[in-house]
Design a protein around this motif. Sequence first.
Motif, PDB file in Angstrom:
ATOM      1  N   LEU A   1       4.841  -6.247   2.990  1.00  0.00           N
ATOM      2  CA  LEU A   1       4.854  -6.644   1.774  1.00  0.00           C
ATOM      3  C   LEU A   1       5.028  -8.081   1.627  1.00  0.00           C
ATOM      4  N   PHE A   2       5.843  -8.741   2.518  1.00  0.00           N
ATOM      5  CA  PHE A   2       6.134 -10.187   2.488  1.00  0.00           C
ATOM      6  C   PHE A   2       5.313 -10.924   3.338  1.00  0.00           C
ATOM      7  N   MET A   3       4.405 -10.660   4.221  1.00  0.00           N
ATOM      8  CA  MET A   3       3.442 -11.237   4.973  1.00  0.00           C
ATOM      9  C   MET A   3       2.154 -10.598   4.922  1.00  0.00           C
ATOM     10  N   PRO A   4       1.494 -10.506   3.664  1.00  0.00           N
ATOM     11  CA  PRO A   4       0.413 -10.112   3.256  1.00  0.00           C
ATOM     12  C   PRO A   4      -0.870 -10.686   3.959  1.00  0.00           C
ATOM     13  N   PRO A   5      -2.000  -9.970   4.446  1.00  0.00           N
ATOM     14  CA  PRO A   5      -3.044 -10.561   5.063  1.00  0.00           C
ATOM     15  C   PRO A   5      -4.020 -11.391   3.877  1.00  0.00           C
ATOM     16  N   SER A   6      -4.713 -11.988   4.422  1.00  0.00           N
ATOM     17  CA  SER A   6      -5.537 -12.698   3.401  1.00  0.00           C
ATOM     18  C   SER A   6      -6.649 -11.847   2.907  1.00  0.00           C
ATOM     19  N   GLY A   7      -6.759 -11.818   1.319  1.00  0.00           N
ATOM     20  CA  GLY A   7      -7.644 -10.870   0.804  1.00  0.00           C
ATOM     21  C   GLY A   7      -6.783  -9.617   0.287  1.00  0.00           C
ATOM     22  N   ALA A   8      -5.548  -9.624   0.406  1.00  0.00           N
ATOM     23  CA  ALA A   8      -4.942  -8.440  -0.144  1.00  0.00           C
ATOM     24  C   ALA A   8      -5.067  -8.420  -1.524  1.00  0.00           C
ATOM     25  N   GLY A   9      -5.215  -6.974  -2.019  1.00  0.00           N
ATOM     26  CA  GLY A   9      -5.548  -6.858  -3.412  1.00  0.00           C
ATOM     27  C   GLY A   9      -4.534  -5.796  -4.057  1.00  0.00           C
ATOM     28  N   PHE A  10      -4.905  -5.148  -5.251  1.00  0.00           N
ATOM     29  CA  PHE A  10      -4.128  -4.406  -5.893  1.00  0.00           C
ATOM     30  C   PHE A  10      -3.674  -3.215  -5.006  1.00  0.00           C
ATOM     31  N   SER A  11      -4.311  -2.655  -4.382  1.00  0.00           N
ATOM     32  CA  SER A  11      -4.180  -1.491  -3.658  1.00  0.00           C
ATOM     33  C   SER A  11      -3.190  -1.876  -2.442  1.00  0.00           C
ATOM     34  N   TYR A  12      -3.372  -2.818  -1.852  1.00  0.00           N
ATOM     35  CA  TYR A  12      -2.502  -3.237  -0.759  1.00  0.00           C
ATOM     36  C   TYR A  12      -1.156  -3.447  -1.385  1.00  0.00           C
ATOM     37  N   LEU A  13      -1.010  -4.306  -2.319  1.00  0.00           N
ATOM     38  CA  LEU A  13       0.490  -4.448  -3.115  1.00  0.00           C
ATOM     39  C   LEU A  13       0.864  -2.986  -3.349  1.00  0.00           C
ATOM     40  N   ALA A  14       0.211  -2.233  -4.196  1.00  0.00           N
ATOM     41  CA  ALA A  14       0.906  -1.227  -4.573  1.00  0.00           C
ATOM     42  C   ALA A  14       1.460  -0.186  -3.547  1.00  0.00           C
ATOM     43  N   VAL A  15       0.494  -0.190  -2.286  1.00  0.00           N
ATOM     44  CA  VAL A  15       1.055   0.680  -1.148  1.00  0.00           C
ATOM     45  C   VAL A  15       2.289   0.156  -0.575  1.00  0.00           C
ATOM     46  N   CYS A  16       2.340  -1.076  -0.580  1.00  0.00           N
ATOM     47  CA  CYS A  16       3.485  -1.692   0.252  1.00  0.00           C
ATOM     48  C   CYS A  16       4.454  -1.501  -0.610  1.00  0.00           C
ATOM     49  N   LEU A  17       4.520  -1.762  -1.945  1.00  0.00           N
ATOM     50  CA  LEU A  17       5.762  -1.745  -2.929  1.00  0.00           C
ATOM     51  C   LEU A  17       6.317  -0.278  -2.572  1.00  0.00           C
ATOM     52  N   ALA A  18       5.364   0.709  -2.702  1.00  0.00           N
ATOM     53  CA  ALA A  18       5.821   2.129  -2.532  1.00  0.00           C
ATOM     54  C   ALA A  18       6.583   2.428  -1.507  1.00  0.00           C
ATOM     55  N   GLY A  19       6.049   1.765  -0.381  1.00  0.00           N
ATOM     56  CA  GLY A  19       6.572   2.216   1.147  1.00  0.00           C
ATOM     57  C   GLY A  19       8.123   1.461   0.813  1.00  0.00           C
ATOM     58  N   THR A  20       8.048   0.210   0.317  1.00  0.00           N
ATOM     59  CA  THR A  20       9.414  -0.524   0.323  1.00  0.00           C
ATOM     60  C   THR A  20      10.147   0.283  -0.456  1.00  0.00           C
ATOM     61  N   TYR A  21       9.913   0.562  -1.786  1.00  0.00           N
ATOM     62  CA  TYR A  21      10.882   1.269  -2.621  1.00  0.00           C
ATOM     63  C   TYR A  21      11.336   2.631  -1.956  1.00  0.00           C
ATOM     64  N   ALA A  22      10.648   3.276  -1.362  1.00  0.00           N
ATOM     65  CA  ALA A  22      10.916   4.748  -0.994  1.00  0.00           C
ATOM     66  C   ALA A  22      11.900   4.470   0.464  1.00  0.00           C
ATOM     67  N   ALA A  23      11.590   3.786   1.275  1.00  0.00           N
ATOM     68  CA  ALA A  23      12.806   3.358   2.096  1.00  0.00           C
ATOM     69  C   ALA A  23      13.845   2.965   1.532  1.00  0.00           C
TER      70      ALA A  23
END
Length: 440
Positions: A92-114
């Motif tokens: 979540l804090f080190m996104p690759p170039s070109g990260a989009g909506f899906s990448y942000l949503a997945v990383c957020l969901a993983g962070t919140y679940a953990a």
Amino acid sequence: MGVLIKAAYAAPAVGLAALGLPLLIYLPDYYATVVGLPLGLVGMAFLVARLADIAIDPMVGVLIDRTRSRYGRFRLWLALGTPLLMLSVHGLFMPPSGAGFSYLAVCLAGTYAAWSLCFVSHLGWGGTLSRDYGGRNAIFAWCQVLFLVGGLAVTALPLLPPLRIAPQATLPAMGWFVLTSFPLGVAAALLLVPERDGGPRPMPAWRDYGRLLGQGAVARLLAADFLSSTAVYAAGGVFFFYYGTFHGLDRMRTAALLFAVKAGAMVGAPVWGWLGNRLEKHRAMALGFSGMALMCLVVHLLPWSGLTAGLIILGLFGTFLSADPVLVRSMMADLGDERRLTTGIDHMGTLAALLSVSDKLAAAIGPALALTALSMAGFDTPAPAPQQSGIALLTLGAAAIWIPMALNITAAALVWMHRLPADRRRAMGPDLTPLPGDGR
């Protein structure tokens, strides 16, 4: 209970705070300005991820309450959740170039679940460390102080000279702070703090959870916590926009105001623990919610300009922010004791999960509604105040000041009706006498 044990238990709060602040304030701004996602999509990503995660918290609470392990129920799940959280934070804090909506949503969901595994287990653990009315205030005050240490540390990062030169490096620096501080804090807690065994416990039946939610005192406390948290998160989501537009502060000076809020909250944490003992917890909490409503008026209506006046006002505002994390958690733990004595069922993990659900719902709804409303009102993020439309300015003021004020007033009324004061709690039975080592 000694100071070392309280500090060790509270140590994971440093990393949790360092994670929570960027999630609220810096991540939406970073993904909108540096990554380049539209503001509306950023707000929607936070809403989708939070809503998908909220169902996990009750499951975690049930899992904890039904766990039987020689390592303890809370300590076990905190240890298991830590590596999962670190993996998600890195993405979540080190996104690759070109990260989009899906990448942000997945990383957020993983962070919140953990986060659910770690936060619920840590919070529930704290509720069992003391059975003394005032002792619990002290434990959660320690937790809030170290939580604010983490918040202050991560807030100070953008003020460091290297990050002033390269502000796009701020979010990755915050990520590395979390990746360092949280595992170290968890290690200190697991090594130094025992988990008190309350003896054999009956396994909760599924119908017991419905009865728990139907308990009036629990429902009122959750509602008050949700309303006040929604106010805080909504105002936090537009924090930079509000102070830049209405008070003409640049990003560096606004970051200094945020630091003042955290410093004030650190000062307030032990004060609210003390007031909870002197005034009764529910009266002190009503005072805290009312104070936050009053400070909204002070921030917006009191004529002030310049950084010095802003630091003083925001520092005072921050002192009221610690009332909820100290007193509401302590009050919920008291309700857990009452539930255990009247039904024989230990629901401390589930009650901690319900507080987490309340917080996550507020964190999802508050910023999402505030940011979406600004977008619909035509608020232009780069434009100065004179170039904003009247409806955009009105919407920004409502999101940052007027709606949070109304929500806090309502929360104060709800918590005033709490009916588990110190004398009634101590009269509930000998099972609630202080354990060896308990104290304030």
